[in-house]
Enzyme design. Structure first.
Site, PDB file in Angstrom:
ATOM      1  N   ASP A 104      42.054  38.490  30.082  1.00 55.66           N
ATOM      2  CA  ASP A 104      42.259  37.706  31.306  1.00 55.66           C
ATOM      3  C   ASP A 104      42.580  38.648  32.471  1.00 55.66           C
ATOM      4  O   ASP A 104      41.793  39.516  32.787  1.00 55.66           O
ATOM      5  CB  ASP A 104      43.355  36.660  31.047  1.00 55.66           C
ATOM      6  CG  ASP A 104      43.520  35.652  32.164  1.00 55.66           C
ATOM      7  OD1 ASP A 104      42.766  34.664  32.188  1.00 55.66           O
ATOM      8  OD2 ASP A 104      44.426  35.841  33.005  1.00 55.66           O
ATOM      9  N   ARG A 105      43.735  38.517  33.128  1.00 57.09           N
ATOM     10  CA  ARG A 105      44.084  39.405  34.246  1.00 57.09           C
ATOM     11  C   ARG A 105      44.076  40.861  33.800  1.00 57.09           C
ATOM     12  O   ARG A 105      43.621  41.745  34.521  1.00 57.09           O
ATOM     13  CB  ARG A 105      45.464  39.048  34.812  1.00 57.09           C
ATOM     14  CG  ARG A 105      45.681  37.597  35.159  1.00 57.09           C
ATOM     15  CD  ARG A 105      44.677  37.072  36.144  1.00 57.09           C
ATOM     16  NE  ARG A 105      44.747  37.739  37.431  1.00 57.09           N
ATOM     17  CZ  ARG A 105      43.850  37.565  38.406  1.00 57.09           C
ATOM     18  NH1 ARG A 105      42.806  36.777  38.223  1.00 57.09           N
ATOM     19  NH2 ARG A 105      43.984  38.189  39.564  1.00 57.09           N
ATOM     20  N   HIS A 268      41.407  30.059  24.820  1.00 55.87           N
ATOM     21  CA  HIS A 268      41.464  31.207  25.722  1.00 55.87           C
ATOM     22  C   HIS A 268      42.359  32.311  25.187  1.00 55.87           C
ATOM     23  O   HIS A 268      42.073  33.499  25.363  1.00 55.87           O
ATOM     24  CB  HIS A 268      41.961  30.733  27.090  1.00 55.87           C
ATOM     25  CG  HIS A 268      42.117  31.822  28.104  1.00 55.87           C
ATOM     26  ND1 HIS A 268      41.064  32.593  28.540  1.00 55.87           N
ATOM     27  CD2 HIS A 268      43.219  32.269  28.775  1.00 55.87           C
ATOM     28  CE1 HIS A 268      41.489  33.462  29.450  1.00 55.87           C
ATOM     29  NE2 HIS A 268      42.787  33.292  29.602  1.00 55.87           N
TER      30      HIS A 268
END
Length: 288
Positions: A104-105, A268
């Site tokens: 993700d980030r 996710h």
């Protein structure tokens, strides 16, 4: 709170910001970067396995977890700045070359680190995200509703911070609940994630705001210049590329020649929901 068996370090990076870093194991180094709204704890299962034969380095990104949260001055949370943090952390621990994985980030930071510091990154893995520029290019119409938070936190300083600070547990908890598909996978760390995020609203928003501004500009310059990832790259992703109507493999192929792209049956938070799949993919990557 840190990963069981790992030691905690406070590492000062180039601009004087200190990062909280968990380090365990011994052997060739692997740096693992967390996503939103998480901390380094998201790697607890994967890191424990890799530490059997690698030095595993798990920082809290600047602005997250127990790392410092400097005020934003424009490029404070640019992924280029955060990539320099990664190189500085590894160097402080005695490594000038390392494998790197991000979720993700953290995957956006890993991507930027691979482009800006190709001599430092030996292997690169990205979990469940597209590069910043590509993300903005593919989000459109009703399908973009899944990324509503990206548009909210892209707004000028003031309103996003005020809205999120008004109900931080509801905001951050929404993503922890909506993006997970395996009940209980985050139960042991959910409170820790909410506590950390509640204290870091301004810096988290600044991180996302950078990805709607300076990060896009940096990606655009690199695309125009033909810069590419030179190391072996593995991308793990849910099947949301097809669901949202774009070619995820093609998007990644435009940045990396030596690419393995896999679809993972998971929510996710795949490092917590399907850690065995992530460990296998990372170990396969490290042999390439």
């Amino acid at each position: 709170m840190t990963i069981s068996g790992f030691a905690r370090h406070r590492v000062t990076v180039a601009d004087g910001v200190r990062l909280n870093v968990a380090v365990g194991g011994s052997g060739s180094p692997v740096v693992l970067l967390h996503g939103f709204p998480q901390t380094h704890l998201m790697w607890r299962h994967v890191a424990a396995d890799l530490a059997a034969d690698h030095t595993v380095i798990c920082p809290d990104l600047r602005g997250y977890g127990d790392s410092d949260r400097p005020a934003d001055t424009g490029r404070t949370y640019a992924k280029r700045t955060m990539a320099s943090d990664v190189v500085a952390v590894a160097a402080a621990l005695g490594f000038d070359r390392f494998a790197l994985a991000g979720h993700d980030r953290g995957a956006l930071v890993a991507f930027r680190t691979g482009l800006d510091h190709p001599d430092a990154v030996t292997h690169l893995a990205s979990l469940d995200v597209l590069p910043t520029l590509d993300s903005w290019e593919v989000m459109r119409g009703r399908s973009a509703a899944v990324g509503f938070h990206l548009f909210l936190m892209a707004q000028p300083p003031g309103l996003p911070e005020q809205l999120i600070a008004g109900a931080p547990d509801a905001f951050f908890g929404h993503f922890l609940d909506a993006w997970a598909t395996r009940p209980g996978a985050l139960a042991d760390v959910r409170d820790a994630y909410l506590t950390a995020s509640r204290a870091a609203v301004d810096s988290i928003v600044a991180d996302f705001r950078a990805s709607a501004g300076v990060d896009v500009a940096d990606d655009e310059q690199d695309r125009a210049a033909g810069r590419r990832l030179r190391m072996p790259v593995t991308v793990l992703q849910q099947d949301w590329g097809a669901a949202l109507g774009f070619d995820a493999v093609g998007r990644w192929r435009a940045w990396a020649d030596d690419l393995v792209h896999e679809t993972v049956t998971s929510g996710h938070f795949m490092a917590e929901e399907a850690p065995a799949d992530v460990v296998r993919a990372l170990r396969d990557l490290l042999t390439r």
